[in-house]
Scaffold this motif. Sequence first.
Motif, PDB file in Angstrom:
ATOM      1  N   THR A 186       0.824  -1.204   0.000  1.00 19.91           N
ATOM      2  CA  THR A 186       0.000   0.000   0.000  1.00 19.91           C
ATOM      3  C   THR A 186       0.864   1.263   0.000  1.00 19.91           C
ATOM      4  N   ASP A 187       2.145   1.109   0.296  1.00 21.53           N
ATOM      5  CA  ASP A 187       3.089   2.219   0.249  1.00 21.53           C
ATOM      6  C   ASP A 187       4.429   1.636  -0.187  1.00 21.53           C
ATOM      7  N   VAL A 231       1.412   5.164  -3.394  1.00 26.02           N
ATOM      8  CA  VAL A 231       0.616   4.939  -2.186  1.00 26.02           C
ATOM      9  C   VAL A 231      -0.820   4.619  -2.595  1.00 26.02           C
ATOM     10  N   ARG A 232      -1.345   3.514  -2.082  1.00 26.74           N
ATOM     11  CA  ARG A 232      -2.728   3.114  -2.370  1.00 26.74           C
ATOM     12  C   ARG A 232      -3.642   3.644  -1.255  1.00 26.74           C
ATOM     13  N   HIS A 233      -4.841   4.065  -1.661  1.00 25.32           N
ATOM     14  CA  HIS A 233      -5.850   4.490  -0.682  1.00 25.32           C
ATOM     15  C   HIS A 233      -7.151   3.759  -0.967  1.00 25.32           C
ATOM     16  N   TRP A 234      -7.815   3.285   0.074  1.00 28.02           N
ATOM     17  CA  TRP A 234      -9.127   2.672  -0.067  1.00 28.02           C
ATOM     18  C   TRP A 234     -10.155   3.641   0.516  1.00 28.02           C
ATOM     19  N   LEU A 235     -11.134   4.000  -0.280  1.00 24.98           N
ATOM     20  CA  LEU A 235     -12.187   4.899   0.156  1.00 24.98           C
ATOM     21  C   LEU A 235     -13.496   4.121   0.249  1.00 24.98           C
TER      22      LEU A 235
END
Length: 282
Positions: free
Chosen positions: A182-183, A270-274
């Motif tokens: 994720t990072d 960087v991955r983000h989950w919304l």
Amino acid sequence: YRSRLLDVCQRNDVDLVIPQTTREVGVLGNSLTSFAEQGSRIMASPNAARVNSKASLIEVMEFSPSGLSVVFSVEGLRVAAELHGYPNRSVVVKPAYSSGSRGVRIVTPEPWNVERFLSEKPSGLECDLESLSDMLACGAFPELLVMEYLPGPEYSVDCFRGEHVQIAVPRIRTAMRDGISTDTTIVDEPEMARHALAIAEQLGLTGVYGVQFKANAEGVPCLLEVNPRVQGTMAASVLAGANVIWMGVREVLGEPVTEMPTVRVGTRCVRHWLVSEIGATV
């Protein structure tokens, strides 16, 4: 799955199928000829199904100073754990066929106490040897790998080996979720890159693949696993200038790659989950 996918490819004139999971590689890696006969290609090395087993790491153990054991019984597990230092130090156990950290356990002699219970978040990764042995004795024993626990940083190397060009792009995995980076940041690790290419050559692996390393207590990167497929966060290398996935696509479709891309070291992904108002994950 295989027969239905063949039907989908035939009805829709599919040129290329790109496996993305360990299970898919296991099925499709043995079906290259079947798909080719009806005009569809599988983006997988001819020996991807064999390399798909983490037990294939036995063939390239010179890249893993920590060593590795493959076990097929509870007794074998106990012997291998002691061989790799248990109970004086922790060891790692994982299935030969798995992905996304499924089945991985850190076998540790450290007992849980009130302080750890109140301060540490539960991860489900840690267990003791007795508990793991009891659980595994309750069904068909799977093929397992046992190795020393590696406490250092973890790296993933996004790779491509084609007819004219080969490239390996190392990146450090700063943060992970369910086995997916994720990072992650592209790093300058030329020796690690050389090892990733040498490992593939020794295994006979071509096309797009990934190699993972983790540093031991002395800071030496040790081979963790080889993934004969597109890795979950290969997009990081794409953003850094090395589109190894597209290189693989071109090679499989008969357009050999001849250009060596320039990699921008230091690129961070960087991955983000919304979560939306209706509860869907984006």
